[in-house]
Design a protein around this motif. Structure first.
Motif, short mmCIF file in Angstrom:
data_model
loop_
_atom_site.label_atom_id
_atom_site.label_comp_id
_atom_site.label_asym_id
_atom_site.label_seq_id
_atom_site.Cartn_x
_atom_site.Cartn_y
_atom_site.Cartn_z
N ARG A 55 0.84 -1.20 0.00
CA ARG A 55 0.00 0.00 0.00
C ARG A 55 0.88 1.25 0.00
NH1 ARG A 55 -3.63 -2.82 4.12
NH2 ARG A 55 -5.21 -3.76 2.79
N LYS A 56 1.98 1.18 0.73
CA LYS A 56 2.88 2.33 0.78
C LYS A 56 3.44 2.64 -0.61
CE LYS A 56 6.88 4.21 3.09
NZ LYS A 56 8.02 3.98 3.95
N ASN A 106 0.74 4.25 -2.62
CA ASN A 106 0.51 5.61 -2.12
C ASN A 106 1.57 6.57 -2.66
OD1 ASN A 106 -0.79 7.60 -0.73
ND2 ASN A 106 0.06 7.05 1.27
N LEU A 133 -2.33 5.68 4.61
CA LEU A 133 -2.35 4.24 4.34
C LEU A 133 -3.62 3.61 4.91
CD1 LEU A 133 1.39 3.28 4.96
CD2 LEU A 133 0.22 3.72 2.80
N LEU A 139 -6.37 4.16 2.36
CA LEU A 139 -6.17 3.21 1.27
C LEU A 139 -6.64 1.81 1.69
CD1 LEU A 139 -5.20 2.85 -1.59
CD2 LEU A 139 -2.86 2.65 -0.73
#
Length: 171
Positions: free
Chosen positions: A27-28, A31, A40, A43
């Protein structure tokens, strides 16, 4: 056809997560590729389907993952509305007017239904199409192809009795 909001968000989130993981991204990492900053946690809630995603944010997420938003939404719709797949709308007037010998059993049924005052347009599900194909001694896909051709709009001069738009089932 009703849209269940919670289920829609869940499936949309699953498809977003599949896109991200198919690229091998955390996810990072996703992003970092976004135009605007989001947390995060936000998300994660999109992917879990617990938070609604705006259209603009959805487009941004998709584009960051090199995916067209309409392609993602098409997958969501296929999953959600799978029960409507495999159905085919057929205008019985078109079936009756056709002269393909293989469709004779279907033509007889269509005449009878229309004579009884039944609806001129019917929707066949996959099971019915399979049974009709067997009755007509055709493969299911061959029957579907022929029925789609029958119900396809034709130029005004191509059909006796007027254009497809002039017919009871025309649209």
């Amino acid at each position: 056809m009703l849209i269940e909001t919670d289920r829609y968000q869940q499936v949309l989130g699953e498809e977003l997560r599949k896109l991200r993981t198919a690229r091998g991204w955390t996810r990072k990492e996703l992003n970092e590729r976004l135009q605007s900053g989001i947390s995060l946690q936000t998300l994660a809630t999109y992917e879990l389907g617990t938070r609604q995603c705006s259209v603009v944010r959805l487009a941004e997420l998709c584009l960051a993952m090199d995916e067209l938003p309409q392609d993602l939404l098409a997958r969501v719709h296929r999953r959600l509305f799978a029960e409507h797949q495999g159905r085919l709308k057929v205008c019985l007037d078109d079936v009756v007017a056709d002269d393909q010998p293989e469709l004779l059993p279907l033509r007889r049924w269509a005449r009878g239904r229309l004579a009884e005052g039944g609806a001129a347009e019917v929707q066949f599900d996959r099971t019915t199409l399979e049974q009709l194909a067997a009755l007509c001694e055709l493969g299911t896909e061959e029957l579907v192809t022929r029925l789609r051709r029958l119900s396809a709009p034709a130029p005004r001069t191509a059909r006796a009795g007027g254009s497809h738009a002039d017919r009871a089932c025309g649209s």
